[in-house]
Design a protein around this motif. Structure first.
Motif, PDB file in Angstrom:
ATOM      1  N   GLY A 180       0.811  -1.223   0.000  1.00 31.22           N
ATOM      2  CA  GLY A 180       0.000   0.000   0.000  1.00 31.22           C
ATOM      3  C   GLY A 180       0.835   1.259   0.000  1.00 31.22           C
ATOM      4  N   GLY A 181       1.954   1.219   0.688  1.00 31.44           N
ATOM      5  CA  GLY A 181       2.906   2.318   0.602  1.00 31.44           C
ATOM      6  C   GLY A 181       2.626   3.493   1.510  1.00 31.44           C
ATOM      7  N   VAL A 182       3.242   4.588   1.146  1.00 32.51           N
ATOM      8  CA  VAL A 182       3.210   5.810   1.943  1.00 32.51           C
ATOM      9  C   VAL A 182       2.527   6.894   1.116  1.00 32.51           C
ATOM     10  CG1 VAL A 182       4.698   7.602   2.937  1.00 32.51           C
ATOM     11  CG2 VAL A 182       5.288   5.183   3.219  1.00 32.51           C
ATOM     12  N   GLY A 183       1.747   7.718   1.754  1.00 33.64           N
ATOM     13  CA  GLY A 183       1.059   8.784   1.031  1.00 33.64           C
ATOM     14  C   GLY A 183       1.125  10.095   1.790  1.00 33.64           C
ATOM     15  N   MET A 184       0.761  11.162   1.099  1.00 32.34           N
ATOM     16  CA  MET A 184       0.742  12.485   1.707  1.00 32.34           C
ATOM     17  C   MET A 184      -0.606  12.682   2.393  1.00 32.34           C
ATOM     18  SD  MET A 184       2.564  15.154   2.225  1.00 32.34           S
ATOM     19  CE  MET A 184       3.860  15.331   0.991  1.00 32.34           C
ATOM     20  N   TYR A 185      -0.587  12.733   3.689  1.00 35.69           N
ATOM     21  CA  TYR A 185      -1.822  12.826   4.465  1.00 35.69           C
ATOM     22  C   TYR A 185      -2.149  14.282   4.782  1.00 35.69           C
ATOM     23  CZ  TYR A 185      -5.158  12.281   8.255  1.00 35.69           C
ATOM     24  OH  TYR A 185      -6.276  12.369   9.038  1.00 35.69           O
ATOM     25  N   TRP A 186      -3.389  14.647   4.537  1.00 30.00           N
ATOM     26  CA  TRP A 186      -3.874  15.994   4.889  1.00 30.00           C
ATOM     27  C   TRP A 186      -4.497  15.943   6.276  1.00 30.00           C
ATOM     28  CZ3 TRP A 186      -4.067  20.815   2.464  1.00 30.00           C
ATOM     29  CH2 TRP A 186      -3.501  20.866   1.193  1.00 30.00           C
ATOM     30  N   TYR A 187      -3.948  16.738   7.172  1.00 33.85           N
ATOM     31  CA  TYR A 187      -4.532  16.834   8.507  1.00 33.85           C
ATOM     32  C   TYR A 187      -5.809  17.686   8.421  1.00 33.85           C
ATOM     33  CZ  TYR A 187      -0.040  15.041   9.969  1.00 33.85           C
ATOM     34  OH  TYR A 187       1.060  14.249  10.107  1.00 33.85           O
ATOM     35  N   LEU A 189      -8.233  20.622   8.499  1.00 33.89           N
ATOM     36  CA  LEU A 189      -7.924  22.047   8.366  1.00 33.89           C
ATOM     37  C   LEU A 189      -8.502  22.809   9.560  1.00 33.89           C
ATOM     38  CD1 LEU A 189      -8.720  22.573   4.579  1.00 33.89           C
ATOM     39  CD2 LEU A 189      -6.526  22.055   5.636  1.00 33.89           C
ATOM     40  N   GLY A 190      -7.731  23.758  10.051  1.00 33.60           N
ATOM     41  CA  GLY A 190      -8.198  24.537  11.209  1.00 33.60           C
ATOM     42  C   GLY A 190      -9.216  25.574  10.830  1.00 33.60           C
TER      43      GLY A 190
ATOM     44  N   PHE B  42       1.239  24.351   3.495  1.00 31.00           N
ATOM     45  CA  PHE B  42       1.406  22.962   3.065  1.00 31.00           C
ATOM     46  C   PHE B  42       2.332  22.187   4.006  1.00 31.00           C
ATOM     47  CE2 PHE B  42       0.190  22.853  -1.721  1.00 31.00           C
ATOM     48  CZ  PHE B  42      -1.020  23.434  -1.404  1.00 31.00           C
ATOM     49  N   GLU B  43       3.318  22.887   4.535  1.00 30.50           N
ATOM     50  CA  GLU B  43       4.287  22.199   5.399  1.00 30.50           C
ATOM     51  C   GLU B  43       3.603  21.672   6.662  1.00 30.50           C
ATOM     52  OE1 GLU B  43       7.787  21.857   4.983  1.00 30.50           O
ATOM     53  OE2 GLU B  43       7.248  22.331   2.912  1.00 30.50           O
ATOM     54  N   LYS B  44       2.697  22.516   7.210  1.00 30.80           N
ATOM     55  CA  LYS B  44       2.064  22.142   8.474  1.00 30.80           C
ATOM     56  C   LYS B  44       0.801  21.307   8.274  1.00 30.80           C
ATOM     57  CE  LYS B  44       3.724  26.177  10.999  1.00 30.80           C
ATOM     58  NZ  LYS B  44       3.398  27.525  11.452  1.00 30.80           N
ATOM     59  N   SER B  45       0.211  21.408   7.091  1.00 31.35           N
ATOM     60  CA  SER B  45      -1.086  20.761   6.880  1.00 31.35           C
ATOM     61  C   SER B  45      -0.969  19.346   6.351  1.00 31.35           C
ATOM     62  CB  SER B  45      -1.925  21.568   5.879  1.00 31.35           C
ATOM     63  OG  SER B  45      -2.079  22.869   6.335  1.00 31.35           O
TER      64      SER B  45
END
Lengths: 190, 524
Positions: A180-187, A189-190, B42-45
């Motif tokens: 499955g690997g590694v992906g860019m996760y979006w936390y 949003l505030g 982008f760095e923090k999110s």
């Protein structure tokens, strides 16, 4: 003018001073030591709770046939794909749940009709015989046949649940198969 | 400061709002821009994570984004939360409305495919008799495309095609793969041309309003950018009948705010712009606001095939790899060569491995089949021209509000016989082309995904010469309210097969220059 300034500062001080008093002089932020931690999966196993015992047994057997354990590698069994799908489908919208429930019913019904045993008790040859609908070409529009639709859905879901498991990924992707690997996760949003 | 009146208020910070800000601020106008979402660092999110650390093993939380098929568990938080800002439709007529609320909007995530419309679209009625022409032609917009292309650094290969005008490209001189050349030869019989995908290179891997337009606008000193401002209603001066500002909700505190401006530019994305106008009860003397909703009918993996010589990893260097584009090839000569009008385009890629679902097997047999197909795949995405029809529309649902108390949209949209017949014929033609090229076709699908899937929603606030049949004039200016402009995809009269971003930007630039000229003469 002077009098106005006096009142302004008199009002400001009581509001701010108690808090400042509690905090004391500014200090450097303490550097917290890093702690190694485990995850729930490291120390415990998932407890199936959505599917009935009969459904879960059939799903487990099916998963092991769909993604068998390669030599020295990780298959659906080691990845606990069926246990994970019990959790996932249990939280899913009713339509997806029905695909599984009707499909597992159909699988067990056919097993009993043809072999007088539930699906999980069939031999490999007998079980594979009931999976023939998977030989039909996949179509964008779901099959109207509940068993075909379920088998095609389960094939994709079991593969993903296996390939995206920790066991599979830490085992180097189970040989030739893609992990499955590694992906860019979006936390959030505030 | 709080009571400052700006020359121009721009609502939305994506491709269209960014272009408006870029243009207007350079012309010296003092602009404020409100954006519903935050300014994202982008760095923090974002951060790299292994898929097994995600709670749902990459499946995503069930039911979180039921309409966003592009969402996965990694990117789920980048899309608008459907519970926070819902919309409604008949369950039998689904619409996939995919939204982004952050500074830069959807231009942060688009596929960067950068095409121009042609007079097949601008003058579509002249060609096949259906619907309306745009009030402008390609010649009117070409100078603006010419100025947008260098900003986005559009790469491509000039072909001289009437249906896909060339741009000012960063030349794409990469060689076509052998598989692509075979497709091109086989496609000639069906009138197809195979070219390079025209794509915005941008800078640093990003081609967005966020990095290509807004920084220049801010550098002029003429732009005040305000994130977290959710537009509620455009305000109208009762005495003059002109727009005079915007009521908005500050997203984090939920405070109700008002901002004043001499001119209002709506660039909130196609359907959010129309929603704002409908909720404001303005600019609709024609009665067509919300109507003529279009997009491109979309089928991913419409044709999946294998290049036999490349199977089992035996492809020679240059045999497969890379992507290509097949512009519209149907109904170019006369109005109706086919059973349908207009046409479909494809983009394709070669060299990957088809998904497991396309192989009728499981277990070891499936693994072996996938291994044999490794690196030999051809797959194509179809995008069809959806006709502008009055009955495809959005309206305000008076019984449902979003988290900010703003009434939501209700969708009433479906594809018609023309779209369905077009996709069926186009996919069959491409499959036949693949076979002629010597490929093994392993899957076809000619059933389009539900409307909206392409994320190219267009129309609902269309331009036109006749105020009784359109909302905007040829300069994206409201027929009803002279100091109100709508500069995004809602102004489209026809959809075309082309990804619309370059056209949206060109229209926004053209409208902005017109606006500035009129404002300088006190004619707004």
């Amino acid at each position: 003018m002077r009098r106005r300034k006096f009142f302004a500062s008199a009002v400001a001080v009581p509001a701010a001073s108690p808090l400042l008093g509690q905090q004391g002089p500014p200090r450097q932020q303490a550097e917290l030591p890093k702690l190694d931690i485990g995850t729930a999966d490291d120390v415990a196993s998932m407890q199936p709770k959505y599917f009935s015992a009969g459904h879960f047994a059939a799903l487990s057997r099916l998963a092991e046939i769909l993604v068998p354990t390669p030599e020295g590698g990780v298959g659906a069994k080691e990845a606990k794909a069926a246990e994970f799908l019990d959790f996932l489908i249990g939280q899913s919208p009713a339509e997806r749940q029905q695909v599984y429930l009707k499909g597992l019913d159909a699988l067990n019904a056919q097993a009993k009709q043809k072999h007088q045993k539930p699906f999980e008790s069939l031999s490999e040859v007998q079980a594979v015989g009931l999976m023939e609908p998977l030989r039909k070409p996949w179509t964008y529009e779901p099959s109207p046949d509940p068993l075909t639709r379920f088998l095609q859905t389960a094939k994709a879901d079991v593969r993903t649940a296996t390939q995206n498991s920790k066991e599979f990924n830490l085992n180097g992707g189970g040989g030739a198969r893609r992990p499955g690997g590694v992906g860019m996760y979006w936390y959030p949003l505030g | 400061m709080a009571s400052q009146e700006f020359d121009v208020l721009i609502i939305g910070s994506g491709a269209s709002g960014g272009t408006a800000a870029y243009t207007l601020t350079k012309l010296g106008l003092k602009c404020a821009m409100v954006e519903a979402g935050p300014l994202v660092d982008f760095e923090k999110s974002r951060g790299l994570k292994p898929v097994y650390e995600l709670p749902y093993r990459g499946f995503g939380k069930p039911g979180k984004l039921p309409h966003v098929f592009q969402a996965n568990e990694f990117n789920a938080n980048q899309w608008v939360d459907e519970k926070e800002v819902p919309y409604t439709h008949d369950p039998k007529m689904p619409y996939n409305w995919v939204r982004v609320r952050m500074v830069g909007g959807k231009s942060l995530f688009w596929a960067r495919m950068s095409f121009r419309l042609s007079d097949y679209e601008f003058k579509a009625k002249d060609h096949d008799g259906f619907g309306e022409n745009w009030p402008i032609s390609y010649a009117d917009l070409a100078p603006y495309y010419d100025r947008i292309d260098p900003i986005f650094r559009v790469s491509g290969r000039k072909e001289g095609l009437k249906q896909l005008p060339d741009g000012l490209f960063v030349p794409d001189e990469s060689p076509d793969s052998e598989a692509t050349l075979r497709m091109a030869r086989a496609g000639k019989e069906f009138g197809m041309t195979v070219t390079k995908i025209r794509r915005s290179l941008g800078t640093g891997g990003l081609a967005s309003s966020r990095n290509l337009l807004l920084p220049d606008a801010i550098a002029t000193g003429n732009l005040t950018l305000v994130p977290n401002a959710v537009a509620r209603e455009i305000s109208i001066d009762k005495n003059t009948g002109k727009a005079n500002g915007l009521h908005f909700v500050e997203r984090q505190s939920r405070r109700e705010m008002f901002i004043k401006a001499k001119v209002v530019v709506v660039a909130a994305s196609c359907l959010e712009s129309t929603r704002l106008l409908l909720n404001s009860k303005i600019a609709n003397s024609s009665g067509v606001l919300g109507h003529y909703l279009m997009d491109q009918s979309y089928i991913g993996n419409s044709v999946v095939a294998l290049v036999p010589e490349a199977k089992s990893g035996k492809a020679k260097r240059g045999m497969v790899g890379g992507a290509g584009y097949i512009p519209r090839f149907a109904n170019l000569k006369s109005g109706k060569e086919k059973k349908y009008i207009r046409g479909c385009a494809f983009d394709f890629s070669t060299g990957g491995t088809p998904d497991a679902k396309y192989f009728p097997a499981w277990g070891k047999e499936l693994e072996d089949m996938q291994m044999a197909a490794r690196g030999a795949s051809f797959s194509a995405t179809a995008m069809g021209d959806v006709l502008p029809r009055f009955e495809n529309r959005v309206e305000i649902n008076k019984t449902v509000v979003d988290a900010y108390g703003i009434p939501v949209l209700h969708f009433d949209c479906t594809y018609g016989d023309n779209e369905l017949e077009m996709m069926k014929d186009s996919v069959a033609t491409l499959a036949e082309t693949c076979r002629s090229a010597g490929f093994e076709v392993i899957h076809t699908n000619d059933k389009p995904y539900p409307p909206g899937y392409s994320i190219h929603e267009l129309g609902t606030c269309r331009m036109g010469s006749d105020p009784k049949r359109s909302v905007l004039n040829a300069y994206n200016q409201s027929h009803d309210i002279k100091n109100l402009f709508v500069v995004d995809g809602s102004s489209f009269v026809t959809a075309g097969t082309q990804n619309p971003t370059m056209t949206i930007c060109a229209l926004a630039m053209r409208a902005s220059e017109y606006l500035a000229a009129k404002l300088s003469k006190n004619e707004l």
